[in-house]
Design a protein around this motif. Structure first.
Motif, PDB file in Angstrom:
ATOM      1  N   UNK B 195       0.876  -1.063  -0.127  1.00  0.00           N
ATOM      2  CA  UNK B 195      -0.172   0.061   0.159  1.00  0.00           C
ATOM      3  C   UNK B 195       0.885   1.295   0.065  1.00  0.00           C
ATOM      4  N   UNK B 196       2.004   0.988   0.668  1.00  0.00           N
ATOM      5  CA  UNK B 196       2.798   2.287   0.896  1.00  0.00           C
ATOM      6  C   UNK B 196       3.591   2.725  -0.497  1.00  0.00           C
ATOM      7  N   UNK B 197       3.813   1.687  -1.339  1.00  0.00           N
ATOM      8  CA  UNK B 197       4.620   1.959  -2.472  1.00  0.00           C
ATOM      9  C   UNK B 197       4.402   3.039  -3.532  1.00  0.00           C
ATOM     10  N   UNK B 198       2.977   3.216  -3.805  1.00  0.00           N
ATOM     11  CA  UNK B 198       2.517   4.228  -4.446  1.00  0.00           C
ATOM     12  C   UNK B 198       2.678   5.504  -3.861  1.00  0.00           C
ATOM     13  N   UNK B 199       2.337   5.561  -2.553  1.00  0.00           N
ATOM     14  CA  UNK B 199       2.428   6.623  -1.637  1.00  0.00           C
ATOM     15  C   UNK B 199       3.759   7.293  -1.390  1.00  0.00           C
ATOM     16  N   UNK B 200       4.756   6.261  -1.383  1.00  0.00           N
ATOM     17  CA  UNK B 200       6.240   6.721  -1.335  1.00  0.00           C
ATOM     18  C   UNK B 200       6.444   7.661  -2.603  1.00  0.00           C
ATOM     19  N   UNK B 201       6.188   7.122  -3.700  1.00  0.00           N
ATOM     20  CA  UNK B 201       6.636   7.651  -4.775  1.00  0.00           C
ATOM     21  C   UNK B 201       5.871   9.191  -5.115  1.00  0.00           C
ATOM     22  N   UNK B 202       4.447   9.150  -4.552  1.00  0.00           N
ATOM     23  CA  UNK B 202       3.818  10.448  -4.588  1.00  0.00           C
ATOM     24  C   UNK B 202       4.443  11.318  -3.539  1.00  0.00           C
ATOM     25  N   UNK B 203       4.683  10.910  -2.573  1.00  0.00           N
ATOM     26  CA  UNK B 203       5.395  11.900  -1.648  1.00  0.00           C
ATOM     27  C   UNK B 203       6.735  12.317  -2.189  1.00  0.00           C
ATOM     28  N   UNK B 204       7.511  11.828  -2.392  1.00  0.00           N
ATOM     29  CA  UNK B 204       8.564  12.095  -3.164  1.00  0.00           C
ATOM     30  C   UNK B 204       8.556  12.988  -4.259  1.00  0.00           C
ATOM     31  N   UNK B 205       7.644  12.722  -5.136  1.00  0.00           N
ATOM     32  CA  UNK B 205       7.605  14.008  -6.172  1.00  0.00           C
ATOM     33  C   UNK B 205       6.880  15.053  -5.952  1.00  0.00           C
ATOM     34  N   UNK B 206       5.984  14.863  -4.824  1.00  0.00           N
ATOM     35  CA  UNK B 206       5.045  16.233  -4.350  1.00  0.00           C
ATOM     36  C   UNK B 206       6.286  17.203  -3.484  1.00  0.00           C
ATOM     37  N   UNK B 207       7.005  16.508  -2.655  1.00  0.00           N
ATOM     38  CA  UNK B 207       7.887  17.315  -1.959  1.00  0.00           C
ATOM     39  C   UNK B 207       8.913  17.800  -2.745  1.00  0.00           C
ATOM     40  N   UNK B 208       9.630  17.010  -3.949  1.00  0.00           N
ATOM     41  CA  UNK B 208      10.379  17.678  -4.619  1.00  0.00           C
ATOM     42  C   UNK B 208       9.935  18.925  -5.333  1.00  0.00           C
ATOM     43  N   UNK B 209       8.573  18.726  -5.911  1.00  0.00           N
ATOM     44  CA  UNK B 209       7.877  20.142  -6.421  1.00  0.00           C
ATOM     45  C   UNK B 209       7.981  21.141  -5.338  1.00  0.00           C
ATOM     46  N   UNK B 210       7.541  20.976  -4.320  1.00  0.00           N
ATOM     47  CA  UNK B 210       7.316  22.052  -3.272  1.00  0.00           C
ATOM     48  C   UNK B 210       8.700  22.473  -3.144  1.00  0.00           C
ATOM     49  N   UNK B 211       9.838  21.845  -2.903  1.00  0.00           N
ATOM     50  CA  UNK B 211      11.080  22.401  -2.582  1.00  0.00           C
ATOM     51  C   UNK B 211      11.596  23.180  -3.565  1.00  0.00           C
ATOM     52  N   UNK B 212      10.841  23.314  -4.907  1.00  0.00           N
ATOM     53  CA  UNK B 212      11.320  24.449  -5.892  1.00  0.00           C
ATOM     54  C   UNK B 212      10.539  25.643  -5.582  1.00  0.00           C
ATOM     55  N   UNK B 213       9.544  25.609  -4.725  1.00  0.00           N
ATOM     56  CA  UNK B 213       8.663  27.001  -4.664  1.00  0.00           C
ATOM     57  C   UNK B 213       9.585  27.843  -3.958  1.00  0.00           C
ATOM     58  N   UNK B 214       8.968  29.219  -4.494  1.00  0.00           N
ATOM     59  CA  UNK B 214       9.755  30.344  -3.897  1.00  0.00           C
ATOM     60  C   UNK B 214       9.803  30.459  -2.373  1.00  0.00           C
ATOM     61  N   UNK B 215       8.409  29.979  -1.888  1.00  0.00           N
ATOM     62  CA  UNK B 215       8.417  30.246  -0.383  1.00  0.00           C
ATOM     63  C   UNK B 215       9.395  29.532   0.557  1.00  0.00           C
ATOM     64  N   UNK B 216       9.921  28.283  -0.154  1.00  0.00           N
ATOM     65  CA  UNK B 216      10.717  27.501   0.434  1.00  0.00           C
ATOM     66  C   UNK B 216      12.201  28.150   0.366  1.00  0.00           C
ATOM     67  N   UNK B 217      12.629  28.797  -0.919  1.00  0.00           N
ATOM     68  CA  UNK B 217      13.778  29.465  -0.775  1.00  0.00           C
ATOM     69  C   UNK B 217      13.719  30.728  -0.194  1.00  0.00           C
ATOM     70  N   UNK B 218      12.641  31.436   0.099  1.00  0.00           N
ATOM     71  CA  UNK B 218      12.424  32.533   1.031  1.00  0.00           C
ATOM     72  C   UNK B 218      12.809  32.158   2.522  1.00  0.00           C
ATOM     73  N   UNK B 219      12.240  31.020   2.846  1.00  0.00           N
ATOM     74  CA  UNK B 219      12.212  30.342   4.281  1.00  0.00           C
ATOM     75  C   UNK B 219      13.933  29.935   4.547  1.00  0.00           C
ATOM     76  N   UNK B 220      14.469  29.469   3.741  1.00  0.00           N
ATOM     77  CA  UNK B 220      15.930  29.257   3.702  1.00  0.00           C
ATOM     78  C   UNK B 220      16.676  30.249   3.621  1.00  0.00           C
ATOM     79  N   UNK B 221      16.406  31.476   2.782  1.00  0.00           N
ATOM     80  CA  UNK B 221      17.144  32.431   2.748  1.00  0.00           C
ATOM     81  C   UNK B 221      17.184  33.465   4.098  1.00  0.00           C
ATOM     82  N   UNK B 222      15.940  33.350   4.828  1.00  0.00           N
ATOM     83  CA  UNK B 222      15.921  34.212   5.916  1.00  0.00           C
ATOM     84  C   UNK B 222      16.432  33.276   7.084  1.00  0.00           C
ATOM     85  N   UNK B 223      17.295  32.137   6.809  1.00  0.00           N
ATOM     86  CA  UNK B 223      18.100  31.507   7.563  1.00  0.00           C
ATOM     87  C   UNK B 223      17.339  30.564   8.516  1.00  0.00           C
ATOM     88  N   UNK B 224      16.059  30.094   8.131  1.00  0.00           N
ATOM     89  CA  UNK B 224      15.299  29.058   9.046  1.00  0.00           C
ATOM     90  C   UNK B 224      15.984  27.751   9.128  1.00  0.00           C
TER      91      UNK B 224
END
Lengths: 298, 317
Positions: B195-224
Motif C-alpha cells: 500500500x505504501x509503494x505508490x504513496x512513497x513515490x507520490x510523496x517524493x515527487x510532491x516534496x520535490x515539487x514543493x522544494x522548488x517553490x519560492x516560499x521554500x527559498x525564502x524560508x531558507x534565505x531568512x536562515x530558517x
C-alpha cells in the motif's frame, strides 16, 4: 490514413521512439530501468514459448519417489508435494501468466478505448449513460469486480481472462475518453464528416489512431496488474485450476502447509510473479514517460 | 459546504443502487445455484423435488424482479437477510468479522503512512543520491510483490529463524492488546508495504515539487532551520497529493486484505467474501459487494472533504 491525421500524429506525439528503427537500443540506453524491464520481458516471452525445450521435466508429471526434494543437481529449484519439478512448473507457469496477462489487457484496453472514443465522438445522452455505467463499475475495487465475475462465470483459463478484462474496461475508457474529447474538436474530424465519412469511419480511421499513445500506455500498465490479479485469483482457488502450471496456484495449499519443510515451494513462484510484475511495471513507466509525460493513470 | 456534503451523500444512492442492480442480476445469470452446489457437495443423489423445496425455502422460486425488490426493500430497513449458506443473519456474520478487518485496515494504513511519508521525503531531500535510489527500488519492489506472497515469506522467516509462528486464533484488542498486536502486525506489514509503494513515490515527487517553490527559498534565505523548512513549509504543502494517493489506493488495501487474510488464516471480511463466492451464497456476496463499494465510494468522498480542510483555498459549492 489521410495526410492531416498523420501530420497530427507526428506533431503531437513527440516521442514515438518505439517505432523508429534502432529505437529499441535508444530506449534501453536512455532509460536503464525500463530497458531492464524490457529485457526481462523478452526473456520471459522466450521462456514461455520455448518452455518445452528448456523445462527439464514434465510440469504435470507426479513423481512420488521425489516428493519435497530440496533444490539440487536433479531438480534445480526442488520438487513439490507431488514430486513435480518446481523449475519446470515455473517455466510452464509463465505461459499461463503471459497468456492471461496479454489477452486480458489487450481485450480490456481495446474495448475500453472503443467505448471511450465512441463516448467522446457521440457525446450527449449516450455519453452520459455510459459515464454513469463506468462510474458504477469503477466503484468496485479491481479484485472485487474480478471476484464477482468469477462468481458468475466460474473458474478456468478463459473465465479468468474475462474476470480480469472487465474491471480493466472502465479504467481504459476513462483515460481514452479524456484524450479523445480534444480530438472531437479537431479540424480533421470535422473535415472527414464534411466529406461524408460514416461515424464508424471517423471513429476507426481518424480518432482511434490518435489515441494510440494512451492506448499503449494503458496496455503496458495493465499487464503487470493483470499478472498480479491472475496470481491472486489462482491463489484464492478461483482462478486457473490444478494441475495447470500457474504461479499463483503453486503458492496455494501445500506451499503454505509445508512451508517449513520445503520453503522453495513457496519462495520461487513468488519470485517469478514479483519479477514479472516488476518488469512490466518499470517498462510501462518508462513507456509512459517517453510517450506522454503528462498522462496520469487512475 | 453543508449543502455540498448533503449533495454528495445523496449522489451516492444512485451509484450504490446501480451496484446493487448489477451484482444482483449478474449473480443470477450464472448457471447453477447454491442449492445444486450444496447437494453436489453432499455426494448423494437428490430428487428434483428436494431441490425445488430448498429453492422455495430460500425464495429462489419467486420471479427475479420480486426477489430484487424485496431485497432492496430490506436494505432500506438495514435488513440484509440471511446467508443462504449458513442460514444466519448476514448482519451478524459480518459483525463478528468486521472488527478484525477494520483493525487490519487501519493498521495497514498506519504502516503505509509511516513508511511512505518519511521515506518519500528523505528520497526527495537526497534526490539522485544512493538514498534516493534505495527508496525508489524499495517502493518499486513493493508494487511488484504480491502481498500474499510477502505474507508467506514473513511466516517462513519466523518459522526458519525463530521456530515461531504468528498465532492462528484471533484475540480481540480489548481482551489482550499484546497478543492481538503480535498477531495482526505481520499481515498489516505485508499489506501496508504494498500500500505504501505508490504513496512513497507520490510523496517524493510532491516534496520535490514543493522544494522548488519560492516560499521554500525564502524560508531558507531568512536562515530558517532546515528542519522547519522541511516539516512546516515543504511537507505540509505536499500533504495534499499524498492524501489523494492514500485515498485512491484504498482499493489496493481492500484487495490486499482479501488475499492476505487467507495466508494468515484470519477470519475477516475478505475470507468471508471468498467463501461466499465459492459457495455461490448470493445474499452474502451481494451484501459484501455493496459494503465494499460503499466503503470505497465513501473513502473517495472523505478524501475530497479532507482536501478542503487541508487546503483552505479549496471551496466546494
Amino acid at each position: 490514413m489521410p495526410g492531416s491525421t498523420r501530420a497530427f500524429i507526428t506533431n503531437n506525439l513527440r516521442a514515438p521512439i518505439l517505432f523508429r528503427p534502432g529505437s529499441a537500443l535508444d530506449f534501453i540506453s536512455s532509460r536503464p530501468l525500463g530497458g531492464a524491464g524490457a529485457i526481462i520481458i523478452v526473456l520471459m516471452i522466450a521462456a514461455a514459448l520455448l518452455a518445452n525445450f528448456f523445462a527439464p521435466y514434465d510440469p504435470l508429471a507426479n513423481n512420488y519417489g521425489a516428493m519435497f526434494e530440496a533444490p539440487g543437481v536433479h531438480h534445480w529449484l526442488g520438487t513439490d508435494s507431488f514430486g513435480r519439478d518446481v523449475l519446470s512448473r515455473i517455466l510452464y507457469g509463465s505461459r499461463t501468466a503471459l497468456w492471461v496477462g496479454f489477452c486480458s489487457s489487450l481485450f480490456g484496453t481495446s474495448i475500453g478505448a472503443l467505448i471511450g472514443v465512441s463516448c467522446a465522438y457521440f457525446g450527449g445522452k449516450a455519453d452520459l449513460f455510459m459515464q454513469r455505467l463506468m462510474d458504477i463499475l469503477l466503484s468496485f475495487p479491481l479484485i472485487v469486480l474480478a471476484l464477482v465475475v468469477v462468481a458468475v462465470s466460474g473458474s478456468g483459463l478463459w473465465n479468468v481472462i474475462l474476470a480480469i478484462t472487465i474491471p480493466m474496461i472502465p479504467r481504459a475508457a476513462l483515460v481514452v475518453r479524456s484524450s479523445a474529447l480534444a480530438l472531437r474538436q479537431m479540424l480533421f474530424v470535422e473535415a472527414a464528416l464534411t466529406l461524408g465519412s460514416s461515424h464508424w469511419r471517423v471513429i476507426s480511421r481518424h480518432m482511434l489512431p490518435n489515441v494510440m499513445a494512451p492506448y499503449l500506455i494503458m496496455l503496458t500498465a495493465f499487464l503487470g496488474q493483470a499478472i498480479l490479479l491472475e496470481a491472486s485469483l489462482s491463489f484464492l482457488g478461483l482462478g486457473v485450476a490444478e494441475p495447470t502450471a500457474a504461479w499463483g496456484l503453486m503458492l496455494r495449499g501445500a506451499a503454505v502447509e509445508f512451508a517449513e519443510r520445503a520453503p522453495w515451494m513457496a519462495l520461487f513462484p513468488g519470485l517469478a510473479i514479483s519479477l514479472a510484475v516488476f518488469a512490466f511495471n518499470v517498462f510501462g513507466d518508462s513507456l509512459r514517460d517517453a510517450l506522454d509525460p503528462k498522462l496520469r493513470l487512475p | 459546504m453543508r449543502q455540498y456534503v448533503l449533495k454528495r451523500l445523496l449522489l451516492m444512492i444512485p451509484t450504490l443502487f446501480g451496484v446493487a442492480l448489477l451484482v444482483f442480476f449478474l449473480l443470477r445469470v450464472a448457471p447453477g445455484d447454491i442449492v445444486e452446489l450444496k447437494y453436489a457437495g453432499s455426494g448423494t443423489f437428490a430428487p428434483k423435488e428436494a431441490l425445488d423445496r430448498e429453492r422455495k425455502q430460500l425464495g429462489l422460486d419467486k420471479p427475479l424482479a420480486y426477489q430484487f425488490v424485496s431485497w432492496i426493500a430490506g436494505i432500506a430497513r438495514f435488513d440484509f437477510g440471511d446467508s443462504m449458506w449458513t442460514g444466519r443473519p448476514i448482519i451478524e456474520e459480518i459483525k463478528i468479522r468486521l472488527e478484525l478487518s477494520l483493525q487490519l485496515a487501519v493498521m495497514a494504513t498506519v504502516v503505509a503512512m509511516l513508511l511512505a511519508v518519511p521515506l518519500g521525503t528523505l528520497a526527495a531531500l537526497k534526490q539522485d543520491t544512493w538514498v534516493d535510489y534505495a527508496v525508489r527500488i524499495f517502493s518499486i519492489a513493493g508494487l511488484a510483490m504480491p502481498s500474499f506472497w510477502l505474507g508467506i515469506v514473513i511466516i517462513l522467516g519466523f518459522l526458519i529463524v525463530f521456530k515461531w509462528m504468528p498465532p492462528l486464533t484471533f484475540t480481540s484488542f480489548w481482551t489482550d492488546p499484546r497478543a492481538n498486536l503480535a498477531q495482526l502486525i505481520w499481515p498489516a506489514l505485508a499489506v501496508g508495504y504494498r500500500y505504501s509503494a505508490m504513496a512513497t513515490r507520490m510523496t517524493r515527487s510532491a516534496v520535490l515539487e514543493v522544494l522548488r517553490e519560492d516560499y521554500v527559498r525564502t524560508a531558507r534565505a531568512k536562515g530558517l532551520w532546515e528542519r522547519a523548512v522541511v516539516l512546516k513549509h515543504a511537507l505540509s504543502n505536499a500533504l495534499l497529493p499524498i492524501v489523494t494517493v492514500i485515498g485512491l489506493e484504498f482499493a489496493f488495501l481492500l484487495g490486499g486484505l482479501v488475499v492476505t487474510e487467507q495466508v494468515f488464516n484470519l477470519n475477516g471480511i475478505g475470507m468471508l467474501f471468498v467463501e461466499s463466492i465459492t459457495h455461490r451464497d448470493y445474499t452474502m456476496t451481494q451484501a459484501l459487494v455493496l459494503l465494499v463499494s460503499f466503503a470505497f465510494i465513501f473513502m473517495n468522498f472523505m478524501v475530497d472533504l479532507l482536501y478542503a480542510w487541508l487546503d483552505p483555498r479549496i471551496h466546494y459549492q
